[in-house]
Design a protein around this motif. Structure first.
Motif, PDB file in Angstrom:
ATOM      1  N   ARG A 493      15.308  20.020   6.741  1.00 40.14           N
ATOM      2  CA  ARG A 493      16.675  20.477   6.610  1.00 40.14           C
ATOM      3  C   ARG A 493      17.507  19.665   5.639  1.00 40.14           C
ATOM      4  O   ARG A 493      17.536  18.409   5.746  1.00 40.14           O
ATOM      5  CB  ARG A 493      17.422  20.396   8.007  1.00 40.14           C
ATOM      6  N   ASP A 494      18.132  20.209   4.771  1.00 44.18           N
ATOM      7  CA  ASP A 494      19.049  19.760   3.620  1.00 44.18           C
ATOM      8  C   ASP A 494      20.208  19.343   4.326  1.00 44.18           C
ATOM      9  O   ASP A 494      21.321  20.235   4.152  1.00 44.18           O
ATOM     10  CB  ASP A 494      18.679  20.634   2.486  1.00 44.18           C
ATOM     11  N   ALA A 495      20.458  18.135   4.765  1.00 40.08           N
ATOM     12  CA  ALA A 495      21.831  17.957   5.352  1.00 40.08           C
ATOM     13  C   ALA A 495      22.119  16.349   5.092  1.00 40.08           C
ATOM     14  O   ALA A 495      20.995  15.712   5.098  1.00 40.08           O
ATOM     15  CB  ALA A 495      21.773  18.239   6.887  1.00 40.08           C
ATOM     16  N   PRO A 496      23.192  15.975   4.687  1.00 35.77           N
ATOM     17  CA  PRO A 496      23.391  14.572   4.642  1.00 35.77           C
ATOM     18  C   PRO A 496      23.428  13.705   5.618  1.00 35.77           C
ATOM     19  O   PRO A 496      23.202  12.356   5.453  1.00 35.77           O
ATOM     20  CB  PRO A 496      24.865  14.610   3.981  1.00 35.77           C
ATOM     21  N   LEU A 497      23.315  13.903   6.696  1.00 30.37           N
ATOM     22  CA  LEU A 497      23.288  13.199   7.863  1.00 30.37           C
ATOM     23  C   LEU A 497      22.237  13.598   8.786  1.00 30.37           C
ATOM     24  O   LEU A 497      21.788  14.907   9.041  1.00 30.37           O
ATOM     25  CB  LEU A 497      24.570  13.278   9.031  1.00 30.37           C
ATOM     26  N   MET A 498      21.312  12.652   9.302  1.00 33.86           N
ATOM     27  CA  MET A 498      20.365  12.760  10.132  1.00 33.86           C
ATOM     28  C   MET A 498      20.430  12.053  11.494  1.00 33.86           C
ATOM     29  O   MET A 498      20.737  11.003  11.399  1.00 33.86           O
ATOM     30  CB  MET A 498      18.910  12.308   9.683  1.00 33.86           C
ATOM     31  N   VAL A 499      20.224  12.904  12.424  1.00 31.15           N
ATOM     32  CA  VAL A 499      20.408  12.037  13.988  1.00 31.15           C
ATOM     33  C   VAL A 499      19.077  12.322  14.681  1.00 31.15           C
ATOM     34  O   VAL A 499      18.584  13.306  14.896  1.00 31.15           O
ATOM     35  CB  VAL A 499      21.490  12.688  14.743  1.00 31.15           C
ATOM     36  N   LEU A 500      18.697  11.246  14.832  1.00 29.05           N
ATOM     37  CA  LEU A 500      17.330  11.224  15.772  1.00 29.05           C
ATOM     38  C   LEU A 500      17.416  10.414  17.015  1.00 29.05           C
ATOM     39  O   LEU A 500      17.867   9.126  17.044  1.00 29.05           O
ATOM     40  CB  LEU A 500      16.343  10.326  14.927  1.00 29.05           C
ATOM     41  N   ASP A 501      17.052  11.106  17.961  1.00 31.57           N
ATOM     42  CA  ASP A 501      16.814  10.468  19.457  1.00 31.57           C
ATOM     43  C   ASP A 501      15.565  10.390  19.791  1.00 31.57           C
ATOM     44  O   ASP A 501      14.938  11.385  20.097  1.00 31.57           O
ATOM     45  CB  ASP A 501      17.706  11.557  20.254  1.00 31.57           C
ATOM     46  N   GLU A 502      15.069   9.123  19.807  1.00 33.35           N
ATOM     47  CA  GLU A 502      13.937   8.827  20.372  1.00 33.35           C
ATOM     48  C   GLU A 502      12.817   9.409  19.604  1.00 33.35           C
ATOM     49  O   GLU A 502      11.930  10.101  20.032  1.00 33.35           O
ATOM     50  CB  GLU A 502      13.438   8.867  21.800  1.00 33.35           C
ATOM     51  N   PRO A 503      12.770   9.328  18.318  1.00 34.40           N
ATOM     52  CA  PRO A 503      11.628  10.035  17.213  1.00 34.40           C
ATOM     53  C   PRO A 503      10.360   9.968  17.255  1.00 34.40           C
ATOM     54  O   PRO A 503       9.410  10.526  17.224  1.00 34.40           O
ATOM     55  CB  PRO A 503      12.349   9.599  15.832  1.00 34.40           C
ATOM     56  N   THR A 504      10.249   8.617  18.160  1.00 35.26           N
ATOM     57  CA  THR A 504       8.697   8.136  18.273  1.00 35.26           C
ATOM     58  C   THR A 504       8.224   8.321  19.457  1.00 35.26           C
ATOM     59  O   THR A 504       7.121   7.872  19.952  1.00 35.26           O
ATOM     60  CB  THR A 504       8.452   6.696  17.721  1.00 35.26           C
ATOM     61  N   GLU A 505       8.969   9.154  20.546  1.00 33.96           N
ATOM     62  CA  GLU A 505       8.375   9.072  21.754  1.00 33.96           C
ATOM     63  C   GLU A 505       7.068   9.980  21.745  1.00 33.96           C
ATOM     64  O   GLU A 505       6.948  11.061  21.316  1.00 33.96           O
ATOM     65  CB  GLU A 505       9.561   9.861  22.613  1.00 33.96           C
ATOM     66  N   ALA A 522      11.289   9.012   3.105  1.00 33.34           N
ATOM     67  CA  ALA A 522      11.455  10.226   3.020  1.00 33.34           C
ATOM     68  C   ALA A 522      13.053  10.534   3.191  1.00 33.34           C
ATOM     69  O   ALA A 522      13.501  11.690   2.836  1.00 33.34           O
ATOM     70  CB  ALA A 522      10.824  11.073   4.253  1.00 33.34           C
ATOM     71  N   LEU A 523      13.646   9.744   3.728  1.00 35.76           N
ATOM     72  CA  LEU A 523      15.345   9.976   3.968  1.00 35.76           C
ATOM     73  C   LEU A 523      15.952  10.115   2.557  1.00 35.76           C
ATOM     74  O   LEU A 523      16.875  10.885   2.539  1.00 35.76           O
ATOM     75  CB  LEU A 523      15.974   9.027   4.785  1.00 35.76           C
ATOM     76  N   GLY A 524      15.680   9.271   1.595  1.00 34.90           N
ATOM     77  CA  GLY A 524      16.464   9.453   0.502  1.00 34.90           C
ATOM     78  C   GLY A 524      17.875   8.862   0.527  1.00 34.90           C
ATOM     79  O   GLY A 524      18.107   7.686   0.812  1.00 34.90           O
ATOM     80  N   GLU A 525      18.642   9.698   0.075  1.00 38.95           N
ATOM     81  CA  GLU A 525      20.275   9.309   0.178  1.00 38.95           C
ATOM     82  C   GLU A 525      20.932   9.780   1.370  1.00 38.95           C
ATOM     83  O   GLU A 525      22.119   9.359   1.603  1.00 38.95           O
ATOM     84  CB  GLU A 525      20.985   9.974  -0.949  1.00 38.95           C
ATOM     85  N   ARG A 526      19.976  10.286   2.310  1.00 38.09           N
ATOM     86  CA  ARG A 526      20.556  10.587   3.456  1.00 38.09           C
ATOM     87  C   ARG A 526      20.978   9.700   4.262  1.00 38.09           C
ATOM     88  O   ARG A 526      20.343   8.575   4.717  1.00 38.09           O
ATOM     89  CB  ARG A 526      19.820  11.779   4.385  1.00 38.09           C
TER      90      ARG A 526
END
Length: 556
Positions: A493-505, A522-526
């Motif tokens: 998803r091409d979005a400037p903000l990323m929200v991850l809730d327990e991404p490695t669960e 991979a996040l780049g400028e996000r």
């Protein structure tokens, strides 16, 4: 402003509904006319035969009428079924779309208080009761009213006292008896709907939790709960059938007395020379036809009652006030990189005195990556929910580019965020279909790129590539693979903000660390807001905070 309610769905199809009722009325009128004309025709033929060769008898007009009514009944019956089912299917489709359209803005804030099985019961069973309203209730009742009016008009042309008798019979068997049979039935229908929902909920949760129930040796206890709920529903169904059977018995008794009364009236009129024999018999057969049509009125009234209860249950869901609303004049979201900030944010769950967040201050600058830790239940996920504007704070503000999020339209704001929640679902479909939920226009090259970033590239190639079927809830994948696929969807998803809730669960430590390192690249400028319990490798985030007793403390 046009109101988006259940009545509006039916109004959209009023042409189909009207045509269906007209065809149903035509079918019934043809049936009633056929019975009355046939009775008169047979009586006339019998009298002419008894009188001998000198008697005259009009054979051609009644026989032509019988043939015409027979053909009319066949044709109208065919098109009535065709149009009726078409209208019902269209309404069933649009009711479900309407329910989703009204219910989805309530998720997860308002719908979170409803069990999934309960929502399924309302979506499937209750809508099923409402969408059949035309075929099972309104159509038959309106047609019955039309038949009664036509029968009384025909009887009035033959002998007016017969019309009065038909009026009394129509009111008794079409309205009085059914209403007596379904009296106090609203409470019973409400209880039946609740028990039906309870059974569906228990069955659904039992299937969903079957592995846990098996591991805990609790399957028999859960099965006993399902059996008890099924018995309660069966008891409600039995009470419902008893009311309907009681109404049918009363209908039969009144019909018998009414038919005898019409027979006596017709014979008296014939003996007095007021009505000819064929017409007198026609009155009797007209009464038989009316009583036969009215036999289904009890079921129609019961279906109407059930649909009203189901409609109220649906409205109980969709008429809840949403947790957040769009402003009347929304502001545009800043197009360039902007800072997200929490300013003295206070939040507590409705009805709960404890402040889950108590004066939170936090700044997430463009391109910055931060992590928030804390014990379970301390409010970490709530913090992300406020960022997503699933809830609004009671005090303070969440701002983006110095503009309060409450000034943005929700759709516009959500386009700025890529979100991976806890328990992010994998949908029944292919790998590509799941990924394109993040970006519907994504190319195959982009999808392969994110799969490599989350270390799913080799696995996807071992399957059938992007067209590989992953099954419902990722049935063909391990828990870790399903989690990584959901993460790939968020990265796409091409979005400037990323929200991850327990991404490695669900991932082992080595895979989790490798994934987080790849994620940082991979996040780049996000910008990144990560909620996690686990240890983070060096360089994944620039700042870490700990949420404790409603306060946010920076970890050195």
């Amino acid at each position: 402003m046009k109101r988006d309610d259940m009545r509006g769905v039916f109004k959209q199809h009023r042409g189909w509904l009207l045509l269906s009722v007209v065809l149903l009325l035509t079918t019934m009128l043809a049936g009633v006319g056929l019975l009355g004309l046939s009775g008169g025709f047979l009586t006339g033929a019998a009298i002419a035969g008894a009188l001998g060769a000198g008697a005259t008898f009009n054979f051609f007009s009644p026989s032509a009428g019988i043939r015409g009514l027979t053909m009319a009944r066949i044709v109208s019956r065919y098109f009535e079924k065709l149009v009726g089912h078409e209208a019902t299917l269209r309404i069933a489709r649009d009711l479900r779309v309407w329910f989703f359209r009204r219910a989805l803005p309530l998720a997860p804030a308002r719908l979170g208080s409803s069990r999934t099985g309960e929502l399924l019961a309302r979506l499937m069973t209750d809508i099923g009761e409402v969408d059949g309203l035309l075929v099972r209730a309104v159509g038959p009742l309106l047609a019955l009213a039309g038949i009664a009016l036509a029968a009384m008009l025909a009887a009035g042309l033959i002998y007016w006292p017969a019309a009065l008798l038909l009026l009394v019979l129509a009111l008794l068997v079409g309205v009085g008896v059914p209403l007596m049979a379904v009296r106090h039935g609203g409470e019973g229908e409400q209880l039946r709907a609740q028990r039906r929902s309870t059974l569906r909920t228990l069955a659904f949760e039992g299937l969903e939790g079957a592995p846990d129930l098996t591991a805990l040796h609790a399957r028999q206890d859960w099965t006993a709960l399902v059996d008890a709920a099924a018995r309660q529903l069966a008891d409600s169904d039995q009470r419902r059938r008893r009311r309907l059977i009681g109404g049918n018995v009363l209908h039969a008794m009144i019909s018998g007395l009414g038919l005898l009364a019409m027979l006596w009236l017709a014979l008296s009129a014939f003996e007095a020379g007021k009505v000819e024999a064929p017409l007198a018999v026609a009155l009797v057969f007209l009464t038989v036809a009316l009583l036969e049509v009215a036999a289904g009125s009890g079921a129609a009234w019961q279906a109407l009652q059930s649909a009203r209860v189901a409609g109220k249950r649906l409205n109980q869901i969709v008429e809840q006030a949403p947790a957040v609303v769009d402003p009347a004049d929304p502001q545009p979201v800043p197009s360039g990189p902007a800072t997200l900030s929490f300013e003295q944010v206070v939040f507590s769950w409705p009805g709960e005195p404890r402040r889950l967040l108590d004066g939170i201050d936090l700044r997430l600058a463009p391109g910055q990556r931060i992590a928030i830790r804390g014990d379970s239940g301390c409010g970490k996920t709530t913090l992300s929910a406020l960022m997503l504007r699933l809830w609004d704070p009671q005090q303070g503000a969440v701002r983006y580019g110095d503009v309060d999020l409450r000034a943005f339209a929700q759709d516009n704001w959500h386009r700025q965020i890529a979100w991976l929640p806890q328990g992010a679902p994998v949908f029944a479909g292919s790998i590509a279909e799941n990924l394109r939920l993040g970006d519907p226009q994504a190319s195959e090259e982009a999808m392969w790129s994110v799969l490599e970033q989350v270390r799913l590239g080799d696995w996807a190639r071992q399957q059938r590539g992007l067209s590989a079927w992953v099954g419902e809830n990722g049935a063909t994948m391990s828990a870790g693979q399903a989690r990584r696929l959901a993460l790939a969807r968020a990265l796409l998803r091409d979005a400037p903000l990323m929200v991850l809730d327990e991404p490695t669960e669900g991932l082992d430590v080595d895979t989790a660390h490798a994934l987080l390192i790849d994620l940082a690249a991979a996040l780049g400028e996000r910008s990144l807001l990560m909620i996690t319990h686990g240890h983070l490798p060096e360089g994944v985030v620039q700042r870490e905070y700990r949420l404790h007793q409603g306060r946010l403390l920076e970890v050195e």
